[in-house]
Design a protein around this motif. Structure first.
Motif, PDB file in Angstrom:
ATOM      1  N   VAL A  52      -2.996  -1.775   7.035  1.00  0.00           N
ATOM      2  CA  VAL A  52      -2.118  -1.313   8.118  1.00  0.00           C
ATOM      3  C   VAL A  52      -0.716  -1.059   7.588  1.00  0.00           C
ATOM      4  O   VAL A  52      -0.091  -0.019   7.859  1.00  0.00           O
ATOM      5  CB  VAL A  52      -2.095  -2.337   9.276  1.00  0.00           C
ATOM      6  CG1 VAL A  52      -0.980  -2.018  10.266  1.00  0.00           C
ATOM      7  CG2 VAL A  52      -3.439  -2.358   9.996  1.00  0.00           C
ATOM      8  N   ARG A  53      -0.198  -2.011   6.822  1.00  0.00           N
ATOM      9  CA  ARG A  53       1.149  -1.842   6.254  1.00  0.00           C
ATOM     10  C   ARG A  53       1.198  -0.658   5.288  1.00  0.00           C
ATOM     11  O   ARG A  53       2.166   0.114   5.278  1.00  0.00           O
ATOM     12  CB  ARG A  53       1.574  -3.123   5.546  1.00  0.00           C
ATOM     13  CG  ARG A  53       1.977  -4.249   6.485  1.00  0.00           C
ATOM     14  CD  ARG A  53       2.586  -5.420   5.734  1.00  0.00           C
ATOM     15  NE  ARG A  53       1.569  -6.179   5.003  1.00  0.00           N
ATOM     16  CZ  ARG A  53       0.957  -7.251   5.487  1.00  0.00           C
ATOM     17  NH1 ARG A  53       1.248  -7.682   6.710  1.00  0.00           N
ATOM     18  NH2 ARG A  53       0.049  -7.887   4.765  1.00  0.00           N
ATOM     19  N   LEU A  54       0.143  -0.509   4.498  1.00  0.00           N
ATOM     20  CA  LEU A  54       0.108   0.573   3.520  1.00  0.00           C
ATOM     21  C   LEU A  54       0.123   1.951   4.171  1.00  0.00           C
ATOM     22  O   LEU A  54       0.874   2.830   3.749  1.00  0.00           O
ATOM     23  CB  LEU A  54      -1.154   0.449   2.663  1.00  0.00           C
ATOM     24  CG  LEU A  54      -1.037  -0.257   1.316  1.00  0.00           C
ATOM     25  CD1 LEU A  54      -2.400  -0.359   0.657  1.00  0.00           C
ATOM     26  CD2 LEU A  54      -0.056   0.465   0.398  1.00  0.00           C
ATOM     27  N   VAL A  55      -0.718   2.148   5.187  1.00  0.00           N
ATOM     28  CA  VAL A  55      -0.789   3.485   5.775  1.00  0.00           C
ATOM     29  C   VAL A  55       0.448   3.794   6.615  1.00  0.00           C
ATOM     30  O   VAL A  55       0.828   4.964   6.755  1.00  0.00           O
ATOM     31  CB  VAL A  55      -2.084   3.694   6.587  1.00  0.00           C
ATOM     32  CG1 VAL A  55      -3.299   3.562   5.692  1.00  0.00           C
ATOM     33  CG2 VAL A  55      -2.180   2.762   7.772  1.00  0.00           C
ATOM     34  N   ASN A  56       1.097   2.771   7.155  1.00  0.00           N
ATOM     35  CA  ASN A  56       2.377   2.989   7.822  1.00  0.00           C
ATOM     36  C   ASN A  56       3.398   3.487   6.803  1.00  0.00           C
ATOM     37  O   ASN A  56       4.124   4.475   7.045  1.00  0.00           O
ATOM     38  CB  ASN A  56       2.852   1.702   8.491  1.00  0.00           C
ATOM     39  CG  ASN A  56       4.243   1.826   9.097  1.00  0.00           C
ATOM     40  OD1 ASN A  56       5.175   1.191   8.620  1.00  0.00           O
ATOM     41  ND2 ASN A  56       4.389   2.636  10.122  1.00  0.00           N
TER      42      ASN A  56
END
Length: 319
Positions: free
Chosen positions: A112-116
């Motif tokens: 989630v953090r990566l794709v944000n």
């Protein structure tokens, strides 16, 4: 037992209300939305469920939203069918991150953090208005690649971005070059339709985003995948942690080879059915054009969850 490939959609499948019905019905699904909100540091689930659509469609919101909805649905599937197994997995662009979560190579929160971050990097890589993308219908890949090469030499980069299925390819690059390519495509008997996007995704113009993502990935734990994952950029198998890391960086600037990926899953793994898990059935449509004889079942809500039973039982009826 039917050999199933698990596949996940990418950006463009976001819609206000996605996942809410399931979150209200299933605690295991609701937990995914809570985890995403905590990981990202703001109320992503509220944006997903209440909108507005314009806010949800911002790249840095849409990417974690689609991933979260897909993983929430996947958890509901596993709750009902803990015996569910798949021989390989893949995702379209952003969906590759979802596939890596399903293959246990990435934690859900890290993804989630990566794709944000990926969404922000892609959004900021090229100033607004300088890049563009167009969908090309009715043209062979080789001819389109030759047209892009010819136009690029005169007007700047325009490249294949998504090789989705026979007769459907997306091009991406400098706005002027994409427009000129569209004129040549029309003259050659094809049709180019401009897409409403915020940047020239999956083109060499995204190199600044790829560099920033490479730095971000150094802070993330990536494990060897428990099942083979098909990488967009190569349409080849990745399973080791380092090759996964390299594939995610390369994916930002390379075309999504979806047609090639599907053919690999059919030929190398003997896939007999695909299962698309996400808020749309876009991959089901593409897969039918690649190989009509292999069904793609899809699961996007409680109603379609019941229909997925046929795939799990090894039947070949379409969902």
């Amino acid at each position: 037992m039917t050999k199933i490939a698990l596949v996940f959609p990418g950006q463009g499948s976001q819609i206000v209300g996605m996942g809410r019905e399931l979150a209200d019905a299933r605690p295991v699904t609701a937990e995914a939305f809570r985890q995403a909100d905590a990981a990202i540091g703001y109320n992503l689930s509220q944006i997903m469920w209440e909108g507005p659509q314009e806010t949800l469609s911002l790249t840095y919101n849409a990417q974690p939203a689609i991933l979260t909805a897909s993983i929430a649905l996947y958890r509901a599937l596993l709750q009902d069918h803990p015996e569910f197994e798949f021989v390989c997995t893949a995702g379209h662009s952003l969906g590759e991150y979802t596939a890596l979560v399903a293959a246990d190579a990435l934690s859900f929160e890290d993804a989630v953090r990566l794709v944000n971050a990926r969404g922000r990097f892609m959004n900021e890589a090229v100033p607004a208005g300088q890049g563009a993308m167009s969908a090309v219908i009715g043209m062979e890949r080789a001819l389109l690649a030759e047209i892009c090469e010819r136009v690029s030499a005169e007007h700047g980069p325009v490249e294949l971005a998504n090789v989705n299925c026979p007769g459907q390819i997306v091009i991406s690059g400098k706005a002027e070059a994409v427009a000129h390519a569209g004129e040549v495509i029309s003259a050659e008997g094809g049709r180019a339709k401009a897409l409403v996007v915020s940047g020239p995704f999956h083109s060499s113009l995204m190199a600044p985003a790829a560099d920033r993502l490479a730095e971000e990935l150094k802070t993330i734990e990536i494990r060897d995948a428990k099942v083979p994952v098909i990488a967009n950029a190569t349409a080849g198998v990745v399973q080791g942690a380092e090759e996964i890391r390299e594939a995610l960086v390369r994916q930002v600037v390379a075309p999504v080879l979806w047609e090639d990926s599907v053919r690999l899953m059919l030929d190398q793994f003997g896939v007999e059915a695909f299962l698309e898990v996400g808020s749309s059935s876009v991959l089901a449509g593409l897969n039918r054009k690649i190989h009509k004889g292999v069904p793609t079942h899809f699961f996007k809500d409680l109603e379609t969850l019941a229909k997925v039973e046929t795939a799990l039982k090894g039947e070949s009826t379409h969902a």
